[in-house]
Structure formats: structure tokens, C-alpha cells
Motif scaffolding. Structure first.
Motif, PDB file in Angstrom:
ATOM      1  N   ASN A 197      15.094  16.507   4.482  1.00 62.32           N
ATOM      2  CA  ASN A 197      15.507  16.939   3.149  1.00 62.32           C
ATOM      3  C   ASN A 197      15.521  15.765   2.169  1.00 62.32           C
ATOM      4  O   ASN A 197      15.129  15.903   1.004  1.00 62.32           O
ATOM      5  N   ALA A 198      15.982  14.601   2.648  1.00 65.76           N
ATOM      6  CA  ALA A 198      16.000  13.415   1.785  1.00 65.76           C
ATOM      7  C   ALA A 198      14.580  12.991   1.418  1.00 65.76           C
ATOM      8  O   ALA A 198      14.310  12.583   0.278  1.00 65.76           O
ATOM      9  N   ILE A 199      13.661  13.129   2.379  1.00 68.63           N
ATOM     10  CA  ILE A 199      12.260  12.809   2.106  1.00 68.63           C
ATOM     11  C   ILE A 199      11.689  13.754   1.059  1.00 68.63           C
ATOM     12  O   ILE A 199      11.022  13.335   0.101  1.00 68.63           O
ATOM     13  N   LEU A 200      11.972  15.047   1.192  1.00 68.18           N
ATOM     14  CA  LEU A 200      11.457  16.046   0.256  1.00 68.18           C
ATOM     15  C   LEU A 200      12.011  15.829  -1.159  1.00 68.18           C
ATOM     16  O   LEU A 200      11.316  16.086  -2.141  1.00 68.18           O
ATOM     17  N   GLU A 201      13.257  15.330  -1.260  1.00 74.33           N
ATOM     18  CA  GLU A 201      13.840  15.075  -2.574  1.00 74.33           C
ATOM     19  C   GLU A 201      13.090  13.989  -3.317  1.00 74.33           C
ATOM     20  O   GLU A 201      13.075  13.937  -4.542  1.00 74.33           O
ATOM     21  N   LEU A 202      12.470  13.077  -2.552  1.00 75.45           N
ATOM     22  CA  LEU A 202      11.703  12.000  -3.180  1.00 75.45           C
ATOM     23  C   LEU A 202      10.236  12.361  -3.350  1.00 75.45           C
ATOM     24  O   LEU A 202       9.443  11.554  -3.823  1.00 75.45           O
ATOM     25  N   MET A 203       9.861  13.594  -2.949  1.00 75.36           N
ATOM     26  CA  MET A 203       8.473  14.056  -3.089  1.00 75.36           C
ATOM     27  C   MET A 203       8.450  15.397  -3.828  1.00 75.36           C
ATOM     28  O   MET A 203       7.942  16.398  -3.325  1.00 75.36           O
ATOM     29  N   PRO A 204       8.975  15.448  -5.034  1.00 77.10           N
ATOM     30  CA  PRO A 204       9.113  16.734  -5.731  1.00 77.10           C
ATOM     31  C   PRO A 204       7.781  17.347  -6.146  1.00 77.10           C
ATOM     32  O   PRO A 204       7.694  18.542  -6.414  1.00 77.10           O
ATOM     33  N   HIS A 205       6.732  16.545  -6.197  1.00 82.37           N
ATOM     34  CA  HIS A 205       5.444  17.041  -6.705  1.00 82.37           C
ATOM     35  C   HIS A 205       4.405  17.159  -5.600  1.00 82.37           C
ATOM     36  O   HIS A 205       3.216  17.208  -5.869  1.00 82.37           O
ATOM     37  N   LYS A 251       0.822  -1.215   0.000  1.00 86.72           N
ATOM     38  CA  LYS A 251       0.000   0.000   0.000  1.00 86.72           C
ATOM     39  C   LYS A 251       0.853   1.261   0.000  1.00 86.72           C
ATOM     40  O   LYS A 251       0.348   2.357  -0.282  1.00 86.72           O
ATOM     41  N   ALA A 252       2.143   1.136   0.351  1.00 89.86           N
ATOM     42  CA  ALA A 252       2.996   2.312   0.551  1.00 89.86           C
ATOM     43  C   ALA A 252       3.550   2.830  -0.770  1.00 89.86           C
ATOM     44  O   ALA A 252       3.856   2.067  -1.695  1.00 89.86           O
ATOM     45  N   ASP A 253       3.702   4.154  -0.832  1.00 92.43           N
ATOM     46  CA  ASP A 253       4.389   4.798  -1.960  1.00 92.43           C
ATOM     47  C   ASP A 253       5.858   5.028  -1.640  1.00 92.43           C
ATOM     48  O   ASP A 253       6.679   5.178  -2.549  1.00 92.43           O
ATOM     49  N   LEU A 254       6.173   5.055  -0.353  1.00 89.38           N
ATOM     50  CA  LEU A 254       7.549   5.285   0.108  1.00 89.38           C
ATOM     51  C   LEU A 254       7.687   4.641   1.479  1.00 89.38           C
ATOM     52  O   LEU A 254       6.745   4.650   2.273  1.00 89.38           O
ATOM     53  N   ALA A 255       8.863   4.084   1.748  1.00 89.09           N
ATOM     54  CA  ALA A 255       9.112   3.457   3.050  1.00 89.09           C
ATOM     55  C   ALA A 255      10.390   4.010   3.658  1.00 89.09           C
ATOM     56  O   ALA A 255      11.315   4.412   2.941  1.00 89.09           O
ATOM     57  N   LEU A 256      10.439   4.025   4.991  1.00 90.31           N
ATOM     58  CA  LEU A 256      11.658   4.322   5.733  1.00 90.31           C
ATOM     59  C   LEU A 256      11.965   3.095   6.566  1.00 90.31           C
ATOM     60  O   LEU A 256      11.116   2.634   7.336  1.00 90.31           O
ATOM     61  N   SER A 257      13.195   2.580   6.439  1.00 92.50           N
ATOM     62  CA  SER A 257      13.516   1.291   7.054  1.00 92.50           C
ATOM     63  C   SER A 257      14.982   1.229   7.422  1.00 92.50           C
ATOM     64  O   SER A 257      15.815   1.987   6.905  1.00 92.50           O
ATOM     65  N   SER A 258      15.300   0.280   8.318  1.00 91.10           N
ATOM     66  CA  SER A 258      16.702  -0.027   8.606  1.00 91.10           C
ATOM     67  C   SER A 258      17.246  -0.935   7.508  1.00 91.10           C
ATOM     68  O   SER A 258      16.536  -1.284   6.558  1.00 91.10           O
ATOM     69  N   ALA A 259      18.505  -1.373   7.641  1.00 92.58           N
ATOM     70  CA  ALA A 259      19.189  -2.063   6.549  1.00 92.58           C
ATOM     71  C   ALA A 259      19.159  -3.577   6.673  1.00 92.58           C
ATOM     72  O   ALA A 259      20.048  -4.267   6.190  1.00 92.58           O
ATOM     73  N   GLY A 260      18.118  -4.114   7.319  1.00 93.00           N
ATOM     74  CA  GLY A 260      18.005  -5.557   7.458  1.00 93.00           C
ATOM     75  C   GLY A 260      17.240  -6.201   6.326  1.00 93.00           C
ATOM     76  O   GLY A 260      17.176  -5.688   5.206  1.00 93.00           O
ATOM     77  N   ARG A 261      16.595  -7.344   6.638  1.00 88.19           N
ATOM     78  CA  ARG A 261      15.887  -8.098   5.608  1.00 88.19           C
ATOM     79  C   ARG A 261      14.657  -7.356   5.098  1.00 88.19           C
ATOM     80  O   ARG A 261      14.141  -7.676   4.021  1.00 88.19           O
ATOM     81  N   THR A 262      14.177  -6.342   5.833  1.00 89.88           N
ATOM     82  CA  THR A 262      13.028  -5.569   5.366  1.00 89.88           C
ATOM     83  C   THR A 262      13.328  -4.895   4.038  1.00 89.88           C
ATOM     84  O   THR A 262      12.429  -4.730   3.201  1.00 89.88           O
ATOM     85  N   ILE A 263      14.571  -4.496   3.833  1.00 82.39           N
ATOM     86  CA  ILE A 263      14.962  -3.887   2.555  1.00 82.39           C
ATOM     87  C   ILE A 263      14.696  -4.856   1.407  1.00 82.39           C
ATOM     88  O   ILE A 263      14.160  -4.477   0.354  1.00 82.39           O
ATOM     89  N   THR A 264      15.042  -6.123   1.597  1.00 82.32           N
ATOM     90  CA  THR A 264      14.807  -7.129   0.569  1.00 82.32           C
ATOM     91  C   THR A 264      13.316  -7.299   0.308  1.00 82.32           C
ATOM     92  O   THR A 264      12.883  -7.430  -0.844  1.00 82.32           O
ATOM     93  N   GLU A 265      12.518  -7.300   1.362  1.00 75.27           N
ATOM     94  CA  GLU A 265      11.073  -7.458   1.215  1.00 75.27           C
ATOM     95  C   GLU A 265      10.473  -6.283   0.444  1.00 75.27           C
ATOM     96  O   GLU A 265       9.636  -6.472  -0.449  1.00 75.27           O
ATOM     97  N   LEU A 266      10.906  -5.060   0.764  1.00 72.54           N
ATOM     98  CA  LEU A 266      10.406  -3.885   0.058  1.00 72.54           C
ATOM     99  C   LEU A 266      10.852  -3.881  -1.407  1.00 72.54           C
ATOM    100  O   LEU A 266      10.088  -3.505  -2.298  1.00 72.54           O
ATOM    101  N   ALA A 267      12.084  -4.319  -1.647  1.00 80.80           N
ATOM    102  CA  ALA A 267      12.585  -4.396  -3.020  1.00 80.80           C
ATOM    103  C   ALA A 267      11.808  -5.433  -3.825  1.00 80.80           C
ATOM    104  O   ALA A 267      11.543  -5.239  -5.017  1.00 80.80           O
ATOM    105  N   GLN A 268      11.440  -6.536  -3.176  1.00 82.73           N
ATOM    106  CA  GLN A 268      10.661  -7.578  -3.845  1.00 82.73           C
ATOM    107  C   GLN A 268       9.309  -7.027  -4.314  1.00 82.73           C
ATOM    108  O   GLN A 268       8.833  -7.340  -5.400  1.00 82.73           O
TER     109      GLN A 268
END
Length: 353
Positions: A344-352, A285-302
Motif C-alpha cells: 500500500n505504501a508503494i502504491l501511494e508513491l505510484m499514483p499514476h 537510475k532508480a525512480d524509487l528505492a526500498l532500503s533499511s535505515a543505515g548509511r544507504t539512506i544518506t547516499e540515496l538522499a545525496q
């Protein structure tokens, strides 16, 4: 009455019949008083007369005893027990036993809600004994760095050993090392599976369709930092979303060992979730995620969800999957990233927006 309520019935297996030769010759039959029966379990008394019988026999002949050891804790996180559960689900036709350590009770709490047989051990030194009593053909260690003495002790019982994300000396003598997050340079390539393509995810991630191309507008942000979030990066992320002025939906998922967060403390359209049963559906359901560098990254990439990554600790900085190629903006060690820089990093991914 139902068959289960009837008295037990027995049939001759035809496997072994014992009789004295002199009695057979004298009575011209093998059935001679006194008669004694040996009761066998169903899987040891198969009589193969049809192809269906053959399929059942093949199942029992290839079924293995598997021992999986994984732990969970505030600093260790929950990723190891989640992977152990995914393995157990995939190997469910086998005889799977899961072991956790008494000094890390989060593991027992997690597996008490699952269907697999689970035991607690006093220490890792008990694993060789457990492998012996379980007659383990395969032992899986998901405990990070193991030592060679432990692995050799388990192998001495006749069990093969597979270890995960292991930089200890045990990885060098194990039968196989699986390292989807970081390779071990001391283990030969032929005994090591590396890279994100060798990650093990829960079966539910395999059945979920990958998201299509991301849109220009971010309407829903997912904040999730593992099962324990020891560096409290979720709170920092929520503060950064406040500073960015984000007005869309924010969903923060807290794991079994993570501290509570009060949604009223933030000026956000915020929902806090715990004990999520269908994590892939929430991620999708998410358009953007904030996560640590564990296995969740793989799940989001999938699933195909763009992610801003904050590492929980220095060990996570060595993980090789949190890269732009996998849809990840990696900001490094989370405790060193200010909420302003994160905003600032969040805003860079939300330009519109």
C-alpha cells in the motif's frame, strides 16, 4: 635499460657529516679514510633548493600515521567498513593502516579487494599495541559502542582517537565523536559532530550529479538492504512489489554478507546484482528505492532518490536521517511491517502507474 633496472645510485644529502676534529685539522678536509656511509630513505634526505623541493618536504612533514579499525558481520552490517574505506580513500596521502577483528572475517574479505594495508587483530585489546607499533598520530574507531578503557589505552600511546556512532563510555573520553545518525547526549557538543551534514560518503558520490525533480511515473525500483540484510527485508519488499502489481524494472542489490535471492521466485521484471562496483550509478537510475535505515539512506538522499525505509532493528529506529525532509517514507521496524502494508505504501508513491 630502464632506470628501475640500473644499480642503485647515491648522492650526498648534505644533512649530517661526522668527522673527528683532529683529523679535519690534520688533513684539512672532512673526508678522511676510513669512510662509512649511512643510507637514508628518500623522504629523509631532502635537499631544499627549489620550490618543488619545498612542496615535497611539506608533504612528508604533514603526512600522518593513521590507524582505522572497523568490522563487518551479519548483525553488524557492512556500513562500518564502507565508511572506513571512504575515509582511507580521502586520507590516502597519509600512511593508513586498516585493522579488522579475526572473529569477524567479513571485514578481511572486504578489505582484501582494496589497495590499503590491512591487518587482523585477535581482539580490540590489541589496538593500543597496534597504535604503538604503527606510531599512530590518529586512531579511528568505527565499531559502535567502545569502552573508556580501550580509548584511554590508545590515547596513552600518544594517538588522538576519533570514534563513530558511539554510545559507549569510550565516546565520552575520545577526542572527537562523529554521529551523523544519532547524537550522544553524554558527549559535549564541542566534541561531537552530529547530523546528516557530517556523514561520510565514498568519493564517487561527490562526483555524481544530483537527480532532477522526480517524474510522475515510476519505471525502475531499487531494492537494497545493506551488505547483510539480517532481517531478510529484501524478500519482503519483493513480495510487496508483486502484490502492488508493479510492472516496471526491479533491481535488487545484495551485499557481501547477504543471502542469495532467486529472481525466478518472483513474478517481477527482476534483476539481482552482487558486488556492484559503481553503486552511485545504479542508485541514480532508480525512480524509487526500498532500503533499511543505515548509511544507504544518506547516499540515496545525496542523489535525490525517494525512498521507503524499513529499519532492520531497534537501533536503526533511533537514526535521525530517515525523515520526510530527506525524501524518506519511514515505515518503522521492518519485521513488523506486513507485505500488504508495504504494498500500500508503494502504491501511494505510484499514483499514476
Amino acid at each position: 635499460v630502464n632506470r628501475q633496472q640500473l644499480p642503485p645510485q647515491f648522492r650526498e644529502s648534505g644533512a649530517i657529516i661526522g668527522a673527528r676534529i683532529e683529523d679535519v685539522l690534520k688533513h684539512q678536509t672532512r673526508i678522511v679514510e676510513p669512510i662509512a656511509l649511512i643510507e637514508l630513505p628518500e623522504n629523509e634526505s631532502l635537499d631544499i633548493d627549489t620550490f618543488n623541493d619545498l612542496v615535497v618536504a611539506e608533504h612528508w612533514l604533514t603526512r600522518r600515521n593513521i590507524l582505522i579499525h572497523a568490522d563487518a558481520g551479519k548483525e553488524l552490517g557492512m556500513g562500518h567498513v564502507y565508511r572506513a574505506l571512504a575515509l582511507a580513500q580521502e586520507l590516502a596521502r597519509h600512511n593508513v593502516l586498516i585493522a579488522t577483528t579475526k572473529t569477524m572475517p567479513l571485514g578481511k574479505e572486504f578489505f582484501s579487494a582494496q589497495v590499503f594495508e590491512h591487518v587482523e587483530i585477535d581482539s580490540r585489546a590489541d589496538l593500543a599495541k597496534l597504535a604503538t607499533t604503527h606510531l599512530a598520530h590518529l586512531t579511528v574507531l568505527d565499531i559502535l559502542d567502545s569502552d573508556a578503557e580501550l580509548v584511554r589505552g590508545i590515547q596513552a600511546t600518544g594517538s588522538k582517537v576519533v570514534t563513530f556512532e558511539d554510545l559507549g563510555t569510550g565516546a565520552e573520553v575520545a577526542d572527537l565523536l562523529v554521529s551523523d545518525l544519532y547524537p550522544n547526549p553524554r558527549v559535549p557538543k564541542e566534541k561531537q559532530l552530529t547530523g546528516i551534514e557530517n556523514a561520510i560518503l565514498a568519493p564517487s558520490f561527490e562526483t555524481l550529479a544530483r537527480k532532477h525533480e522526480t517524474g510522475d511515473k515510476v519505471n525502475r525500483v531499487l531494492v537494497l538492504f545493506g551488505g547483510t540484510d539480517p532481517s531478510e527485508l529484501a524478500t519482503k519488499s519483493l513480495r510487496a512489489l508483486e502484490e502492488s502489481g508493479f510492472e516496471g524494472e526491479v533491481v535488487c542489490i545484495r551485499g557481501l554478507g547477504a543471502s542469495d535471492i532467486n529472481a525466478q521466485d518472483f513474478k517481477l521484471n527482476l534483476e539481482i546484482l552482487r558486488n556492484v562496483k559503481n553503486m552511485p550509478a545504479e542508485m541514480a537510475k532508480a525512480d524509487l528505492a526500498l532500503s533499511s535505515a543505515g548509511r544507504t539512506i544518506t547516499e540515496l538522499a545525496q542523489i535525490g532518490v525517494p525512498t521507503i525505509c524499513l529499519a532492520q532493528n531497534h537501533k536503526e529506529l533511533s537514526h535521525t536521517h530517515a525523515t520526510e525532509a530527506n525524501g524518506v517514507v519511514n515505515l518503522g521496524l521492518g519485521m513488523e511491517v506486513t507485505s500488504e502494508n508495504l504494498a500500500n505504501a508503494i502504491l501511494e508513491l505510484m499514483p499514476h502507474q
